[in-house]
Write an enzyme that holds these catalytic residues in place. Structure first.
Site, mmCIF file in Angstrom:
data_model
loop_
_atom_site.group_PDB
_atom_site.id
_atom_site.type_symbol
_atom_site.label_atom_id
_atom_site.label_comp_id
_atom_site.label_asym_id
_atom_site.label_seq_id
_atom_site.Cartn_x
_atom_site.Cartn_y
_atom_site.Cartn_z
ATOM 1 N N CYS A 195 0.802 -1.242 0.074
ATOM 2 C CA CYS A 195 -0.118 0.111 0.185
ATOM 3 C C CYS A 195 0.973 1.241 0.003
ATOM 4 C CB CYS A 195 -1.195 0.034 1.122
ATOM 5 S SG CYS A 195 -0.089 -0.146 2.724
ATOM 6 N N HIS A 204 50.361 18.073 9.904
ATOM 7 C CA HIS A 204 49.105 17.912 10.076
ATOM 8 C C HIS A 204 48.636 19.219 10.538
ATOM 9 C CE1 HIS A 204 45.079 16.637 11.569
ATOM 10 N NE2 HIS A 204 45.231 15.580 10.880
#
Length: 697
Positions: free
Chosen positions: A28, A619
């Site tokens: 449905c 970094h």
């Protein structure tokens, strides 16, 4: 087919017991609906654990529902496309026989009855919703005085618009008959054709025949006509929009159809089974089933109308209070059918108005869950509640809210019922002395269809009350118990920590392309550096023992010992020894001369390898991978050759700080274990280019 969707389809198929356990399968608006050969083979826990599944609901007997939400049609198609669904199972006859044997004495009659009603309506859910939105659009124009939607002399263009939505409701009996025939496993076109016979111009033209006789029914306030056909009196009611007649007719047609299937040779089935079924059932419907169905529909509609007129207070409260218990079981379809009967017989419906209070109480509870999930930064629930709320407010569909949220948290329903009661009470109080809130169209109660209700202002107030009361009841008291809140918080914090660790691990591992050995027993987030053949330069002569390499500061700033860097991976030396630099300018320079072995697209980290084999990681900032490159402007790329002091990147460190991240530039020698010594210079502050680390072979 996407891998994710396919895996969902396969998991659902496994969860309901495999392809051979499926007797029938449909869907449905939000649910996959299975009729299983053996319901005990369905694994509810496994189905509930599938991410795309909002809930698994046993329906009693052999029926089983799996709630998906708005993507149900896609999942349905993907399941049907699986190889297991194409042959290899039991024959159709075997499956039917097994289903019949299991059904005997085990499936309650009411379960089958409601399933029959549901399956006769579900496939046309989409066109009903589409037609209701067309009505809503026209009603909005009517409400603002742009066009008189109900005028008999309106422009021809608006009669055409009427045809766009009226087609669905006028031919609804034909659609229901087709679906009912399909549910009863006969040729669905046979009951469809039988019902169509009563909608043809020839049948409708009988009301204009000179032999017709009409009387006024004072009880119903309508004219009833009849005509003699083959010496018998045939009633001539209007069948457009009727739903009871096709439901009863299809059941009788199935009995007749199967009877002729048994006595007629199979080689002649195609012609003579439909022929004899139509020959018998069309007159039977016109003379008996049709008038009885209309009479039954009128009687039920009149009974509900009496209740609405005489005890409107009770009626207005009862509808929104019982719907929350009907919808999860799929038992609301009979009431939906009665709405259509009311419109067909009375010209209006009075059920949908108070029903709207339930729907908007449901959506109010969902909105509260959404607000709480935003406050608590619960990403999964925010997505679930957000999509369910959109489906509800714009489409009037409550299943995603019910199965995705409300039925999973037992605190929600009592609070939502408070909203239902408040909305129903508002309807009752505002409509005292009238026949309630009505509409002349079958619609899904959403914000887009408010204008089709009368009086519109009272309806809008009632659903607003239901929405707000349910929202406040859930938001103030929460939808989770204290234990569930604590559990959700712990799970969220664990997920965030795992995400952070994974981001650091992936980031650091991607940067370290050359071989490096990590310390034994390194904590979470440790990365192992490995070189690829493509990145490794031609092997050169090993530098002599005692060879030293100076590593310069990439920026001017305070020098921080590696152990004091606020990151467990770096501070533990997992990626090698080094130092940190707290930058005082936005330029970051190369600390050594060599080849750029890795450069993150986000611009926050670089790996450089010198000619004598020293591997240096630069970094920029802690956890800045999460900034996804915002504020970072790389000046080099992987494979470039750089000289010490050349620009690596320009960084907006103010933006990094504003985003809540540490700006420290980490300078790590990732192949520390391959060297005899990595010695920080011991500086507290360094200018860009000053030596801060010396390595020794």
């Amino acid at each position: 087919m996407s891998t994710q969707t396919r895996s969902t389809a396969e998991a659902i198929l496994d969860g309901i017991g495999g392809a051979q356990n499926i007797a029938s399968f449909t869907h449905c608006a939000t649910r996959l609906r299975f009729q299983l050969n053996d319901a005990s083979k369905a694994d509810k826990e496994a189905l509930d654990a599938i991410p795309k599944v909002l809930g698994a609901v046993p329906q009693g007997g052999s029926n089983y529902q799996v709630v998906i939400g708005g993507d149900v049609a896609t999942v349905y198609d993907e399941i049907n496309a699986l190889p297991e669904m194409k042959g290899g199972g039991a024959s159709d006859a075997d499956i039917k026989a097994a289903a019949r044997s299991k059904a005997k004495g085990k499936v309650p009659f009411m379960d089958e009855f409601f399933e029959y009603l549901s399956d006769s309506f579900r496939p046309i859910l989409g066109v009903l919703l589409g037609a209701s939105l067309i009505i809503a659009f026209a009603s909005i124009l009517d409400a603002f005085g742009i066009v008189d939607f109900r005028a008999e002399d309106k422009p021809a263009s608006w009669f055409f618009v009427d045809a766009m939505w009226r087609s669905v409701f006028y031919f609804l009996p034909l659609m229901v008959a087709y679906n009912a025939g399909k549910k009863l496993r006969i040729d669905p076109w046979v009951p469809g054709a039988i019902m169509a016979a009563l909608l043809t111009p020839e049948f409708l033209g009988l009301s204009e025949n000179p032999a017709v006789q009409c009387v006024v029914n004072d009880t119903l306030g309508s004219e009833q006509c009849s005509i003699p056909i083959f010496g018998m009196t045939m009633q001539l009611p209007g069948y457009g929009g009727n739903v009871f007649v096709p439901l009863m007719m299809a059941f009788v047609a199935a009995l007749v159809y199967r009877f002729f299937q048994k006595i007629i040779p199979s080689a002649l089935h195609m012609v003579f089974v439909p022929f004899f079924t139509m020959l018998i059932v069309i007159p039977l419907t016109a003379f008996i089933i049709g008038p009885f169905g209309v009479w039954a529909g009128n009687g039920i509609g009149a009974g509900l109308s009496w209740m609405n007129d005489n005890v409107p207070f009770v009626f207005a409260l009862a509808i929104p209070m019982i719907y929350p218990f009907l919808v999860p079981l799929g038992l609301h379809w009979p009431l939906n059918a009665l709405m259509l009967v009311n419109i067909q017989t009375l010209g209006y419906d009075f059920i949908q108005g108070p029903m709207g209070a339930w729907n908007f109480a449901c959506f109010g509870a969902t909105a509260a869950v959404l607000a709480l999930s935003i406050r608590d930064k619960d990403t999964v629930m925010r997505q679930t509640a957000g999509s369910a709320l959109v489906a509800g407010l714009l489409g009037g569909v409550s299943e995603p809210s019910l199965y995705g949220i409300h039925l999973r948290y037992k605190r929600i329903y009592p609070r939502m019922l408070v909203g239902c009661f408040a909305g129903g009470l508002t309807v009752a109080l505002l409509t005292l002395g009238s026949n309630g809130i009505t509409t002349d169209a079958f619609v899904f109660t959403s914000v887009l269809t408010i204008s089709v209700f009368s009086p519109m202002a009272k309806y809008a107030i009632a659903i607003a009350v239901a929405f707000v009361v349910a929202f406040l009841a859930v938001f103030i008291t929460d939808y989770r118990s204290p234990e569930e809140r604590a559990e959700a918080k712990a799970a969220r914090e664990a997920a965030e920590k795992a995400e952070l660790d994974n981001a650091n691990t992936a980031d650091n591992a991607a940067l370290a392309d050359a071989p490096a050995t990590t310390a034994a027993g390194a904590g979470a987030g440790a990365a192992t550096a490995t070189a690829t053949k493509e990145d490794a330069p031609a092997k050169a002569a090993e530098p002599a023992a005692g060879t030293t390499t100076d590593i310069a500061s990439p920026s001017t700033g305070k020098v921080v010992p590696m152990a004091e860097i606020d990151d467990p991976v770096f501070s533990a030396g997992t990626l090698g020894d080094g130092v940190g630099i707290v930058p005082e300018s936005n330029e970051v320079y190369a600390p050594v001369s060599g080849t750029v072995m890795s450069a993150m697209k986000s611009g926050h980290a670089y790996g450089i390898k010198t000619e004598d084999g020293v591997e240096v990681l630069v970094h920029i900032g802690i956890n800045t991978v999460k900034m996804k490159g915002e504020g970072f402007a790389p000046a080099v790329k992987k494979g470039d050759t750089v000289k010490q002091g050349e620009l690596l990147a320009t960084v907006d460190f103010a933006k990094v700080t504003e985003a809540g991240y540490d700006t420290t530039i980490v300078l790590a020698v990732t192949n520390t274990k391959a060297l005899s010594a990595v010695t920080p210079a011991g500086l507290n502050h360094a200018a860009a280019g000053d030596t801060v680390i010396t390595t020794t072979r």
